[in-house]
Write a protein that holds these residues in place. Structure first.
Motif, PDB file in Angstrom:
ATOM      1  N   GLU B 108       0.827  -1.211   0.000  1.00  0.00           N
ATOM      2  CA  GLU B 108       0.000   0.000   0.000  1.00  0.00           C
ATOM      3  C   GLU B 108       0.865   1.267   0.000  1.00  0.00           C
ATOM      4  O   GLU B 108       0.488   2.281  -0.587  1.00  0.00           O
ATOM      5  N   ARG B 111       1.904   1.710  -3.550  1.00  0.00           N
ATOM      6  CA  ARG B 111       0.755   2.221  -4.307  1.00  0.00           C
ATOM      7  C   ARG B 111       0.549   3.705  -4.000  1.00  0.00           C
ATOM      8  O   ARG B 111       0.340   4.511  -4.901  1.00  0.00           O
ATOM      9  N   ALA B 112       0.649   4.057  -2.700  1.00  0.00           N
ATOM     10  CA  ALA B 112       0.471   5.455  -2.306  1.00  0.00           C
ATOM     11  C   ALA B 112       1.532   6.336  -2.966  1.00  0.00           C
ATOM     12  O   ALA B 112       1.245   7.453  -3.419  1.00  0.00           O
ATOM     13  N   GLY B 114       3.092   5.843  -5.811  1.00  0.00           N
ATOM     14  CA  GLY B 114       2.776   5.983  -7.231  1.00  0.00           C
ATOM     15  C   GLY B 114       1.530   6.794  -7.471  1.00  0.00           C
ATOM     16  O   GLY B 114       1.355   7.392  -8.538  1.00  0.00           O
ATOM     17  N   ALA B 115       0.642   6.831  -6.469  1.00  0.00           N
ATOM     18  CA  ALA B 115      -0.649   7.505  -6.629  1.00  0.00           C
ATOM     19  C   ALA B 115      -0.633   8.928  -6.084  1.00  0.00           C
ATOM     20  O   ALA B 115      -1.674   9.591  -6.071  1.00  0.00           O
ATOM     21  N   LEU B 117      -0.171  10.002  -2.977  1.00  0.00           N
ATOM     22  CA  LEU B 117      -0.752  10.174  -1.648  1.00  0.00           C
ATOM     23  C   LEU B 117       0.345  10.435  -0.623  1.00  0.00           C
ATOM     24  O   LEU B 117       1.485  10.018  -0.796  1.00  0.00           O
ATOM     25  N   ARG B 151       8.642   5.768  -2.921  1.00  0.00           N
ATOM     26  CA  ARG B 151       8.885   5.976  -4.350  1.00  0.00           C
ATOM     27  C   ARG B 151      10.304   5.493  -4.638  1.00  0.00           C
ATOM     28  O   ARG B 151      11.067   5.235  -3.724  1.00  0.00           O
ATOM     29  N   LEU B 180       2.277  -2.388  -8.935  1.00  0.00           N
ATOM     30  CA  LEU B 180       2.364  -1.287  -7.962  1.00  0.00           C
ATOM     31  C   LEU B 180       3.679  -0.552  -8.127  1.00  0.00           C
ATOM     32  O   LEU B 180       3.739   0.684  -8.121  1.00  0.00           O
ATOM     33  N   MET B 183       4.074   1.858 -10.989  1.00  0.00           N
ATOM     34  CA  MET B 183       3.502   3.191 -10.771  1.00  0.00           C
ATOM     35  C   MET B 183       4.427   4.097  -9.973  1.00  0.00           C
ATOM     36  O   MET B 183       4.290   5.321 -10.019  1.00  0.00           O
ATOM     37  N   THR B 208      -0.919  -2.995 -16.585  1.00  0.00           N
ATOM     38  CA  THR B 208      -0.210  -1.740 -16.338  1.00  0.00           C
ATOM     39  C   THR B 208      -0.274  -0.882 -17.595  1.00  0.00           C
ATOM     40  O   THR B 208       0.338  -1.226 -18.613  1.00  0.00           O
ATOM     41  N   PHE B 212       2.772   4.479 -17.146  1.00  0.00           N
ATOM     42  CA  PHE B 212       3.647   4.213 -15.994  1.00  0.00           C
ATOM     43  C   PHE B 212       5.018   3.660 -16.413  1.00  0.00           C
ATOM     44  O   PHE B 212       5.890   3.476 -15.571  1.00  0.00           O
TER      45      PHE B 212
END
Lengths: 219, 225
Positions: B108, B111-112, B114-115, B117, B151, B180, B183, B208, B212
């Motif tokens: 997570e 993912r965060a 790459g997203a 967050l 990252r 993930l 990203m 994907t 990305f």
């Protein structure tokens, strides 16, 4: 301990299986829980989740049918049953952490009377891996533990307070051992069933926490 | 014409330099970009921070980088596979710093990252040593561990098929951390078994999306399945 007393590991697995139901989504931890994978048949309709990204995991394939992209959480080759799906790790752990999984069956070093779980690291061990154990145990709707009642040195694993590093607090609902089935309730531990050849006194003596014994079990 | 394919493994890891943070996909051997890791080893970069679920096995992959003293830090969930002495011994010598994150938290956080967050609020690890030193935040009466996003300078990803725009399809449980990490890399490199012309991969099958992905390299592999 004589061979005629208590449950073997395979018998513990069969006892657990009796508590599962058709349509249940279940995650099997490393160790004793993996014995269930050998007992399941497609007719039972129990769907196994593997944390690396499989729902609908089947038993090991014959050696000539192994596929390096179809493995379980212990990196062993497995198969996909009809109806299976594959997905990435964030989705896999969304299923676990998000409360979508019905049952997680885990091994443990210790379980406390409040349902604290210790299963990833020994005291003083400097390098250990937690993998998915912490996410699985906080997220599954029911966390059931399969373990021997005593350590090799004869120490109880069901305790007042865990001395091993915790994986999660207050999560274990039921414990299956070679001696008994024990429920973890808001009031503490409660004996649910005795394995053949053991008495209530045997189990009480092998448990390092108060154990309530309902009349139906022989209290 | 957009063409993200590169002609060699050497070209695939061009720009991956000393001190960088590198994500490596895979769970055990499944979905692990072994050939890209070999190319990183040959490139000779040092002081790397590796983010991966495991930390290699035997003398292969991340374990090879550790054995050649190329790694400064490992962020992972499960470093202790049966045959992995490399990471254990390097940590005991004080050569490699190990940061453990629970597997779902690791996924997570990536993912965060790459997203875009700022972090993850998770119940995992609460009131255990897994959350030691991490902030705890209370929201609507529930307590959560605050985990920072992850990252990387490079994400090394293993896929099955990709087209020249970098759209990737994974094979079975090869996905794991790969989509993930794709990203979360500033430069995402994907090694695949098959490269396709644009339009040959059904849009509905893309795992994907090419946005990305920066580089695609085809690796001829010995078939082990």
């Amino acid at each position: 301990m004589s061979a005629t007393r208590g449950w073997t590991e395979a018998e513990i697995a069969r006892r657990v299986l009796a508590d599962l139901w058709e349509g249940a989504y279940v995650n099997l931890g490393i160790g004793m829980p993996l014995l269930l994978n050998e007992l399941l048949t497609p007719e039972m309709g129990i769907i196994l989740h593997s944390e690396n990204g499989i729902l609908g995991m089947g038993p090991a394939p014959p050696p000539d049918r192994r596929d390096d992209d179809i493995v379980d959480a212990g990196k062993a080759h497995v198969t996909l049953i009809p109806g299976a799906s594959v997905f990435h790790s964030a989705d896999s752990f969304a299923m676990l952490r998000g409360g979508h999984l019905d049952v997680a069956l885990l091994g443990a070093y210790q379980v406390s009377m409040r349902g604290d779980l210790a299963n990833w690291k020994r005291p003083g061990q400097r390098i250990a891996g937690v993998g998915g154990a912490a996410d699985i145990s906080v997220g599954a709707r029911r966390v059931w533990v399969m373990m021997r009642h005593l350590t090799r040195d004869g120490e109880p694993r069901l305790v007042r307070e865990c001395t091993f590093p915790l994986t999660a607090r207050g999560v274990v609902r039921r414990v299956y051992t070679d001696m008994a089935v024990v429920d973890v309730t808001p009031e503490g531990l409660r004996l649910a069933e005795l394995a053949p050849g053991y008495t209530v006194a045997d189990v009480v003596a092998a448990t390092d926490a108060p154990l309530a014994v309902p009349e139906s079990v022989g209290g | 014409m957009i063409d993200k394919t590169v002609p060699s493994l050497e070209a695939a890891v061009q720009g991956l330099d000393d001190g960088m943070v590198v994500m490596v996909g895979g769970f055990g051997d499944s979905g692990t970009p072994h050939e890209l890791l070999n190319a990183v080893l040959e490139r000779g970069c040092r002081d790397l921070t590796i983010i991966s679920n495991n930390a290699g096995d035997g003398d292969r992959g991340i374990a090879a980088l550790i054995l050649h003293h190329r790694v400064r830090k490992v962020i992972c969930s499960f470093p202790t596979t049966a045959h992995n002495h490399a990471v254990r011994e390097a940590v005991e010598r004080g050569e490699v710093e190990l940061e453990l994150r629970p597997q779902g938290t690791l996924a997570e956080c990536i993912r965060a990252g790459g997203a875009g967050l700022g972090g993850v609020l998770t119940p995992t690890g609460l009131d255990t040593e897994l959350a030691e030193g991490k902030p705890v935040y209370e929201l609507d009466g529930r307590r959560y561990v605050v985990e920072r996003p992850l990252r990387a300078d490079f994400a090394l990803v293993r896929g099955w098929r990709a087209d020249r725009w970098g759209n990737v399809v994974y094979r079975y449980a090869q996905q794991n951390f790969n989509p993930l990490m794709a990203m979360a890399g500033r430069c995402t490199v994907v090694q695949v078994d098959h490269v396709h012309e644009v339009g040959e991969i059904d849009p509905m099958h893309v795992h994907t999306p090419g946005i990305f992905v920066d580089r695609v390299v085809r690796v001829e592999r010995e078939v082990r399945r």
